[in-house]
Design a protein around this motif. Structure first.
Motif, mmCIF file in Angstrom:
data_model
loop_
_atom_site.group_PDB
_atom_site.id
_atom_site.type_symbol
_atom_site.label_atom_id
_atom_site.label_comp_id
_atom_site.label_asym_id
_atom_site.label_seq_id
_atom_site.Cartn_x
_atom_site.Cartn_y
_atom_site.Cartn_z
ATOM 1 N N ASP A 211 2.532 -2.244 -2.152
ATOM 2 C CA ASP A 211 1.232 -2.632 -1.610
ATOM 3 C C ASP A 211 0.548 -1.362 -1.107
ATOM 4 O O ASP A 211 1.163 -0.560 -0.409
ATOM 5 N N LYS A 232 6.015 -12.937 1.000
ATOM 6 C CA LYS A 232 6.652 -11.751 1.563
ATOM 7 C C LYS A 232 7.923 -12.158 2.311
ATOM 8 O O LYS A 232 7.923 -13.116 3.088
ATOM 9 N N PRO A 237 1.815 -10.245 5.390
ATOM 10 C CA PRO A 237 1.085 -9.274 4.558
ATOM 11 C C PRO A 237 -0.207 -8.826 5.242
ATOM 12 O O PRO A 237 -0.887 -9.633 5.894
ATOM 13 N N VAL A 245 -6.082 -10.773 -5.593
ATOM 14 C CA VAL A 245 -5.052 -9.758 -5.779
ATOM 15 C C VAL A 245 -4.678 -9.670 -7.258
ATOM 16 O O VAL A 245 -4.494 -10.693 -7.922
ATOM 17 N N SER A 256 3.057 -3.446 -8.612
ATOM 18 C CA SER A 256 2.171 -3.072 -7.511
ATOM 19 C C SER A 256 0.978 -4.013 -7.471
ATOM 20 O O SER A 256 0.644 -4.691 -8.451
ATOM 21 N N PHE A 257 0.349 -4.054 -6.292
ATOM 22 C CA PHE A 257 -0.852 -4.859 -6.086
ATOM 23 C C PHE A 257 -2.088 -3.977 -6.192
ATOM 24 O O PHE A 257 -2.096 -2.830 -5.783
#
Length: 261
Positions: A211, A232, A237, A245, A256-257
């Protein structure tokens, strides 16, 4: 890496090389568009006549090679090695690699892929793409120059049998540098990101995701009949509620975001 492929249904024992210096560029473009999906399964190859603006100059590529699952795509520039590298080829590939796609890119891909313009707009903006040059002969200087720009290079040769069957020799590989896996929406009450499709290519259970705001963290993957949820493992988060997202995967498999605007 070299691979020899033939059009489905072609049966022949002997093929002769078609002079690679003989075709005009538009003829060679048709050869390339036939050869690439045969060599690299799971793609559609279509004409791509959108414009890219780089430093005030406009350039148009030749083809787009689009993954069937729309997770990534390649801009394909078809070139004859008789063309000038410095004055003709490099300015184009720099534009496709670093330039800004114009609105006609949307119209071109919407037409050739038969996809609504709003979906294509999202595809062009957010789905990872790479640039590749496909030439009629190998040239080490070209390959070295492209490598410094992060541009890939392949060569394609066409062969023909006595009965008119076609086969193609492709030298080189296309490396997928990053893939789009899906768009989700963060739900603060659930402490989770919900993706509308349950078919996203993630294993059930624990995964690690980068993130931008907090670095590497653990998330739990669970599926329902219609959705996929990422929760999470520990903590909350640092994502505002209802944030869109994007989940992507790089060449090493790391997740990955991204947060598209």
């Amino acid at each position: 890496m070299k691979r020899l492929v033939s059009i489905k249904g072609v049966e022949a024992n002997h093929f002769s090389l078609i002079d690679p210096d003989a075709p005009y560029e538009d003829e060679f473009e048709a050869v390339v568009c036939n050869a690439l999906p045969l060599a690299f399964g799971g793609y559609r190859c279509v004409p791509f006549r959108g414009t890219f603006n780089h430093d005030g100059h406009l350039f148009q590529p030749d083809l787009a090679l689009v993954a069937d699952d729309f997770s990534h795509w390649f801009i394909i520039e078809v070139e004859l090695v008789s063309h000038s590298l410095d004055h003709h080829v490099l300015p184009q590939v720099r534009a496709f690699q670093y330039g800004k796609p114009q609105e006609d890119c949307e119209r071109s891909l919407s037409r050739t892929l038969a996809i609504p313009i709003d979906q294509i707009r999202t595809f062009i903006q957010f789905v990872p793409r790479s640039v590749a040059v496909v030439a009629n002969n190998h040239n080490p200087l070209w390959e070295q120059s492209f490598r410094g720009l992060g541009v890939q290079m392949l060569t394609v040769h066409a062969f023909e049998s006595e009965t008119g069957g076609r086969a193609f020799l492709i030298d080189g590989v296309l490396s997928v540098l990053m893939e789009h896996l899906g768009f989700g929406t963060y739900s603060a009450p659930d402490r989770s990101i919900r993706f509308a499709s349950s078919s996203i290519r993630l294993p059930d259970g624990l995964v690690q995701i980068i993130d931008q705001s907090v670095g590497l963290s653990n998330w739990i993957v669970r599926r329902t009949e219609e959705s996929l949820w990422l929760t999470k493992e520990r903590g909350w988060p640092n994502i505002p509620n209802e944030t869109r997202v994007q989940l992507v995967k790089n060449i090493g498999g790391r997740l990955s975001f991204r947060y598209p605007q």
